[in-house]
Design an enzyme around this catalytic site. Structure first.
Site, PDB file in Angstrom:
ATOM      1  N   LYS A  52       0.840  -1.206   0.000  1.00  0.00           N
ATOM      2  CA  LYS A  52       0.000   0.000   0.000  1.00  0.00           C
ATOM      3  C   LYS A  52       0.876   1.257   0.000  1.00  0.00           C
ATOM      4  O   LYS A  52       0.586   2.225  -0.706  1.00  0.00           O
ATOM      5  CB  LYS A  52      -0.949  -0.021   1.204  1.00  0.00           C
ATOM      6  CG  LYS A  52      -2.096  -1.007   1.009  1.00  0.00           C
ATOM      7  CD  LYS A  52      -2.803  -1.372   2.299  1.00  0.00           C
ATOM      8  CE  LYS A  52      -3.818  -2.487   2.035  1.00  0.00           C
ATOM      9  NZ  LYS A  52      -4.405  -3.042   3.249  1.00  0.00           N
ATOM     10  N   GLN A  96      -5.238  -1.851   9.300  1.00  0.00           N
ATOM     11  CA  GLN A  96      -4.972  -3.161   8.701  1.00  0.00           C
ATOM     12  C   GLN A  96      -5.544  -4.277   9.576  1.00  0.00           C
ATOM     13  O   GLN A  96      -5.280  -4.327  10.780  1.00  0.00           O
ATOM     14  CB  GLN A  96      -3.447  -3.341   8.534  1.00  0.00           C
ATOM     15  CG  GLN A  96      -3.034  -4.637   7.875  1.00  0.00           C
ATOM     16  CD  GLN A  96      -3.521  -4.760   6.438  1.00  0.00           C
ATOM     17  OE1 GLN A  96      -3.462  -3.822   5.659  1.00  0.00           O
ATOM     18  NE2 GLN A  96      -3.996  -5.939   6.089  1.00  0.00           N
ATOM     19  N   ASP A 119     -11.622   1.909   3.100  1.00  0.00           N
ATOM     20  CA  ASP A 119     -11.796   0.452   2.960  1.00  0.00           C
ATOM     21  C   ASP A 119     -13.244   0.092   2.647  1.00  0.00           C
ATOM     22  O   ASP A 119     -13.525  -1.020   2.208  1.00  0.00           O
ATOM     23  CB  ASP A 119     -11.377  -0.252   4.260  1.00  0.00           C
ATOM     24  CG  ASP A 119      -9.995  -0.899   4.157  1.00  0.00           C
ATOM     25  OD1 ASP A 119      -9.559  -1.181   3.027  1.00  0.00           O
ATOM     26  OD2 ASP A 119      -9.372  -1.110   5.205  1.00  0.00           O
TER      27      ASP A 119
END
Length: 279
Positions: A52, A96, A119
């Site tokens: 990322k 995460q 997300d």
């Protein structure tokens, strides 16, 4: 040979388009910034987080990295997320997953502001998706729609079957296919006559988390197969939920593992960040 749906190539196209957008935003005096939080040192998570960061650097997005120790409390993590919610410089917040067992992931997801939920996991983001309002869409399903569209695969009017009903892939995938005018069936561990259902699919999306589970007897002749799975086989090579070698001669198009869906997830995360900045 079937059409190999090249996620690396398509994800690079998307990132190149985003790079131009970011450059235009910079000319207008706007920066794009993603905050990435990792708790603990899960090896797979570390790889994802590093990928990322690389994608951010490629596109021109600034990334703020928070690498917190395993013993970080839920309260401390909530406090950091709330601080980032209030930071006007930060456009997107990514925590995460998985988190250590003593932290409730649902609490953390709900703490992220829906306006920074790149997300697409917040209940408000999911609600917006369900009723067709603009909002952030979970990155893997959004990436799969781009794979299909940019590979010239028509979704409208097609029989689409999704294997798996997770909140991250299966459920949002079914809604996105429906939005594109597909006729959608979701299958799962309790589905009866599973092979009969999957063999109806013009487009089969497999996200069940079982290595090489889908063999040629699950698949209709000429179907399009999208494999979301990611596993290591006995030789430590990456493989998917679909037995690629067994299925490939029967289908019209298929995603490889690796190099199919995986790169698209990160490309769509970048897309969501840029969208947040544009707002």
């Amino acid at each position: 040979m079937p059409q190999l749906i090249d996620g690396k190539k398509i994800s690079t196209e998307i990132k190149d388009e985003l790079k131009e957008k970011v450059s235009r935003l910079k000319e207008e005096g706007k920066t794009v910034c993603l905050a990435v939080i990792q708790v603990g040192k899960d090896p797979a998570s570390t790889i994802y987080v590093n990928n990322k960061k690389k994608a951010c650097a490629y596109v021109g997005i600034e990334s703020l990295s928070y690498e917190l120790p395993e013993e970080t409390t839920e309260e401390a993590l909530v406090s950091l997320v709330e601080e980032l919610n209030g930071n006007e410089k930060v456009n997107g917040i990514l925590v995460q997953l998985p988190l250590p067992k003593h932290i409730d992931a649902d609490v953390i997801i709900r703490t992220i502001s829906p306006d920074k939920d790149v997300d697409g996991f917040h209940p408000e983001s999911v609600g917006r998706l369900c009723i067709g309002e603009p909002g952030f869409v979970s990155c893997t399903p959004a990436g799969i729609i781009q794979l299909l569209k940019r590979s010239g695969i028509e979704i409208a009017g097609k029989e689409c079957v999704v294997m798996g009903r997770s909140n991250i892939v299966g459920k949002p995938m079914s809604i996105l296919l429906l939005r594109e005018n597909g006729t959608v069936t979701i299958t799962h561990s309790r589905t009866e006559n599973l092979r009969e259902v999957t063999r109806r699919a013009d487009i089969l999306v497999v996200a069940i988390g079982k290595a090489k589970f889908v063999t040629r007897d699950f698949v209709k002749d000429g179907a399009v197969v999208i494999d979301v799975g990611m596993h290591r086989n006995a030789e430590n090579k990456l493989c998917g939920d679909v037995d690629f070698e067994d299925v490939k001669d029967k289908v019209s198009a298929i995603t490889p593992v690796p190099g199919g869906v995986g790169p698209m997830t990160i490309a769509m995360l970048m897309y969501n960040c840029v969208t947040a900045a544009e707002k």
